[in-house]
Design an enzyme around this catalytic site. Structure first.
Site, short mmCIF file in Angstrom:
data_model
loop_
_atom_site.label_atom_id
_atom_site.label_comp_id
_atom_site.label_asym_id
_atom_site.label_seq_id
_atom_site.Cartn_x
_atom_site.Cartn_y
_atom_site.Cartn_z
N CYS A 107 2.01 0.45 -8.63
CA CYS A 107 3.16 0.95 -7.86
C CYS A 107 4.41 1.12 -8.72
O CYS A 107 5.29 1.90 -8.37
CB CYS A 107 3.45 0.02 -6.69
SG CYS A 107 3.77 -1.69 -7.16
N GLY A 136 0.82 -1.21 0.00
CA GLY A 136 0.00 0.00 0.00
C GLY A 136 0.85 1.25 0.00
O GLY A 136 1.88 1.32 -0.67
N LYS A 182 1.89 6.15 4.26
CA LYS A 182 1.18 6.62 5.45
C LYS A 182 0.68 5.45 6.30
O LYS A 182 0.91 5.39 7.51
CB LYS A 182 -0.01 7.51 5.05
CG LYS A 182 -0.80 8.05 6.23
CD LYS A 182 -1.96 8.93 5.74
CE LYS A 182 -2.78 9.44 6.92
NZ LYS A 182 -3.92 10.28 6.44
N GLU A 184 5.62 -3.33 0.92
CA GLU A 184 5.71 -3.11 -0.52
C GLU A 184 4.94 -1.83 -0.84
O GLU A 184 3.70 -1.84 -0.88
CB GLU A 184 5.13 -4.31 -1.28
CG GLU A 184 5.97 -5.57 -1.17
CD GLU A 184 7.34 -5.43 -1.80
OE1 GLU A 184 7.50 -4.58 -2.71
OE2 GLU A 184 8.25 -6.17 -1.39
#
Length: 499
Positions: free
Chosen positions: A276, A219, A222, A241
């Site tokens: 990502c 994710g 934060k 990751e």
């Protein structure tokens, strides 16, 4: 809520402590069951992905179901070059990648579980030494929404291959896929050792309050900090990751048509930029930028038509929050007049057209945080080598791409730019803001294993010099052994000194 979660964790811990997950046959059976689930329920899986992200069918298959048929980085660009595909069929990509992850593990599992023989020290001669991979125990996998099937299955396969029990927390931002996991996974696997917990922040918080033997999170940074803080309370190791601003450096000495195709599919063919490792920004020279922009425009129109919002080959934005975040980046005062292609949006359909921006100010939000969407700014420099300083001025990316025919530039890029890569024979993972730890293939097995050192000695070969009192003669022999002296070894084996 906390009591329900605690009961789930207690059940899978009992499953691990029973010892059955350590058995090779159990591990193999679970992975085969997952592969069978993928094959038998492919239609339901692709439908769930379409409901969550409006992904085209072939993209879902290749990206989420059969991993080895396509890597998500440079290999994707190569695939795009030789096999230009329509977005209708891109739906099946996720399913394809997950299937290949299972097949690869089944093919290699016997080698992975074998103890690794290593050299033993002369000080313990005669002896044998080996490294034994043993399971960590009970693992928590917190998955992401952008590839909700693949990014759940892939770490589960690695954890099960290593002999662990697993609790999966799918992303609540992909509710159809989450619900499907909760429905079908228990039908195929050992449900006392592999479980699904659905929910949002309260459920995730309750899970993080439990004690785990490893936490695997995919994710953003934060939430990763929250995960890491929770893990620290129990000294639980983590794999994070994350993402980052993955750059694409484009030199002028390239095949521009090929480069444009690979960049376009690598950016917009990967979940419309919601990946990502999707290119986050381009760096090229001021003199070459106009040619690159023209080539990208031509390719975008060829792939997605004159009205990309109507194209069936582009995924939608995951929800209104992310749609508003992306439009605010476009509407920023210093950015809105830098759009050189695209910019159209459909709020009701949650779609934003592929958008190119040229010479965006360096202090603008679009160049600070990961975009994670269909916007692609192009930064220009005087010399292509100047791109290294721009990349290194930002947080370390998860992936970095270079288009050049200059071998010296390629070598400098590899030496100076830190990033990750996707390949079942290579570790995939980031550094710093892009994550910690790695997985894929054997590295997934290693991520969920403890490497136990085992030294075996018989009762022969006793050396008197090992035991007190340490006379000057014994000390000379011991020092010689440590230095690797064959004479000292022979003296020790023959029982010297005699006193």
């Amino acid at each position: 809520m906390a009591a329900e979660v605690a009961a789930v964790v207690e059940e899978v811990r009992r499953g691990f402590e029973s010892g059955r997950t350590r058995v090779y046959e159990w591990r193999e059976a679970q992975i085969r069951a997952i592969a069978r689930m993928i094959a038998e329920r492919e239609g339901e899986i692709t439908m769930a992905l379409r409901d969550d992200l409006a992904k085209p069918e072939i993209e879902s298959y290749l990206h989420e179901v059969d991993e080895l048929s396509l890597s998500l980085s440079l290999d994707l660009f190569l695939f795009a070059l030789f096999f230009p595909i329509s977005h209708d069929k891109l739906f099946m990509m996720q399913v394809s990648m997950a299937k290949s992850s299972c097949m690869f593990a089944l093919k290699e599992l016997t080698n992975w579980v074998k103890p690794e023989k290593v050299k033993s020290s002369i000080t313990t001669y005669p002896s044998t030494a080996e490294i034994v991979s043993e399971p960590l125990g009970v693992v928590l996998v917190i998955s992401a929404w952008n590839y909700p099937f693949l990014l759940s299955i892939d770490p589960i396969v690695g954890a099960v291959a290593a002999g662990n029990t697993v609790v999966l927390k799918p992303s609540e931002l992909a509710p159809a896929t989450s619900s499907l996991f909760a429905k079908i996974l228990p039908e195929y696997v050992d449900n006392s050792c592999i479980k699904v917990v659905e929910g949002a922040v309260p459920e995730t918080t309750a899970l993080l309050e439990q004690e785990w033997d490893k936490i695997f999170y995919t994710g953003n940074g934060k939430v990763a900090r929250i995960v890491m803080a929770a893990a620290a309370k129990h000294l639980t190791p983590v794999v994070l990751e994350l993402g980052g601003k993955s750059p694409v450096v484009v030199d002028s000495n390239i095949d521009l048509d090929v480069a444009a195709k690979r960049i376009v599919v690598g950016k917009w063919g990967c979940n419309n930029g919601q990946a990502c490792i999707a290119p986050d920004y381009i760096v090229t020279t001021k003199s070459f930028a106009p040619q690159l922009v023209d080539a990208l425009k031509t390719t975008l129109e060829k792939f997605y038509g004159k009205d990309p919002l109507a194209s069936k080959d582009l995924s939608r934005i995951v929800n209104f929050n992310h749609f508003n975040r992306l439009t605010s980046l476009l509407d920023d005062e210093g950015v809105s007049d830098k759009i050189v292609y695209g910019g159209q949006r459909d709020e009701k359909g949650l779609k934003i057209a592929p958008t190119l921006l040229l010479n965006v100010p360096n202090d603008s939000p679009i160049l600070k945080d990961e975009i994670f969407g269909p916007l692609l700014p192009i930064v220009t420099v005087d010399e292509v080598e100047d791109s290294f300083n721009i990349i290194k001025s930002k947080t370390k990316p998860l992936a970095a791409y270079l288009f050049t025919k200059n071998k010296k530039l390629e070598e400098e890029f590899v030496k100076n730019i830190s990033s990750g890569l996707s390949n079942p024979y290579l570790p995939f993972g980031g550094v710093g803001e892009s994550g910690t730890g790695s997985y894929h293939g054997k590295f997934s097995f290693d991520a969920f294993s403890h490497k136990k050192a085992v030294l075996s000695r018989g009762f022969g070969g006793e050396a008197r010099a090992r035991y007190p009192p340490y006379t000057p003669q014994k000390q000379r022999i011991l020092r010689g052994l440590i230095d690797g002296s064959i004479i000292s070894l022979l003296l020790a084996l023959f029982g010297f000194p005699r006193d």
